[in-house]
Design an enzyme around this catalytic site. Structure first.
Site, mmCIF file in Angstrom:
data_model
loop_
_atom_site.group_PDB
_atom_site.id
_atom_site.type_symbol
_atom_site.label_atom_id
_atom_site.label_comp_id
_atom_site.label_asym_id
_atom_site.label_seq_id
_atom_site.Cartn_x
_atom_site.Cartn_y
_atom_site.Cartn_z
ATOM 1 N N SER A 1 0.851 -1.186 0.000
ATOM 2 C CA SER A 1 0.000 0.000 0.000
ATOM 3 C C SER A 1 0.890 1.240 0.000
ATOM 4 O O SER A 1 1.907 1.283 0.711
ATOM 5 C CB SER A 1 -0.893 -0.006 1.245
ATOM 6 N N ALA A 2 0.544 2.233 -0.828
ATOM 7 C CA ALA A 2 1.286 3.492 -0.956
ATOM 8 C C ALA A 2 2.599 3.341 -1.716
ATOM 9 O O ALA A 2 3.424 4.250 -1.732
ATOM 10 C CB ALA A 2 1.542 4.145 0.397
ATOM 11 N N GLY B 1 2.640 3.110 -4.917
ATOM 12 C CA GLY B 1 2.429 3.870 -6.141
ATOM 13 C C GLY B 1 1.679 3.123 -7.220
ATOM 14 O O GLY B 1 1.549 3.605 -8.347
ATOM 15 N N LYS B 2 1.137 1.960 -6.898
ATOM 16 C CA LYS B 2 0.453 1.113 -7.892
ATOM 17 C C LYS B 2 -0.690 1.843 -8.586
ATOM 18 O O LYS B 2 -0.759 1.877 -9.826
ATOM 19 C CB LYS B 2 -0.112 -0.154 -7.224
ATOM 20 N N SER C 1 -2.106 -7.729 -3.780
ATOM 21 C CA SER C 1 -1.923 -9.157 -4.092
ATOM 22 C C SER C 1 -0.681 -9.696 -3.403
ATOM 23 O O SER C 1 0.326 -9.991 -4.059
ATOM 24 C CB SER C 1 -1.885 -9.382 -5.613
#
Length: 204
Positions: A34-35, A37-38, A106
């Protein structure tokens, strides 16, 4: 399990569809903490591909949980089912000749491998599955923390939070490895597009 069902073949072959639409489908699977940049990269990549005249569509982790997967939590079993469903949905989009851009934490190697195998074993022929590891150190993503989730996880307010109280298994051999503490969004998109061009997936 469903019973008494039969798969109904369409009248258009995969090759015929690709020739008519002048595009081959593929799944571009962004994974990372999380965070990392996805979602930001996925959004910019989708826009870039569309402006090139290509059919592209983005599937985002949070957005999917508002609808298709709103019945799932964040316990290990729910995480597995979340990614199983996304693997199937991304395959459907890519089967339609879209460049499907997914942005999901994921966290488990086995779940991402299952999604890959769905694409590789697709009949009548495999559909490209491109794993993109969106990588940044935990200290960096915690310092970003745009939604305040890491702070809540550290305080014990969020259980089973990936990277803090739940594991993240980094891809051992991703097709693309992006260090978002070293490159900006434009650089990340360029890295993915370069790979797609080499594979002949960006010529409409």
């Amino acid at each position: 399990m469903a019973t008494n069902i039969t798969f109904h073949e369409g009248a258009v072959t995969q090759d015929e569809r690709a020739k008519l639409l002048k595009q081959q489908g593929a799944t571009i699977w962004l994974t990372g903490l999380s965070a990392s940049g996805k979602s930001t990269i996925a959004t910019a990549l989708e826009q870039h591909l569309l402006h090139k005249g290509l059919h592209a569509y983005r599937l985002d982790g949070d957005n999917i949980r508002f609808g298709l997967n709103k019945d799932l939590g964040f316990d290990p079993a729910s995480r597995v089912e979340n990614i199983r469903r996304i693997g199937e949905v991304s395959l459907l989009f890519s089967e339609s000749c879209a460049l499907t851009v997914t942005a999901f934490i994921s966290p488990y190697v086995s779940d991402r491998q299952l999604a890959r195998e769905l694409h590789e074993k697709h009949k009548p022929g495999p559909i490209p599955f491109i794993e993109v590891f969106v990588d940044a150190p935990l200290s960096v993503v915690e310092s970003r923390d745009p939604k305040g989730l890491y702070k809540k996880a550290r305080a014990g307010e969020i259980k089973e939070f990936t990277g803090i109280s739940a594991p993240y298994e980094a891809p051992p051999n991703p097709e693309i490895h992006i260090r978002t503490d070293e490159v900006d969004v434009a650089g990340a998109v360029a890295q993915i597009v370069e790979y797609l061009e080499k594979k002949g997936l960006t010529s409409a």
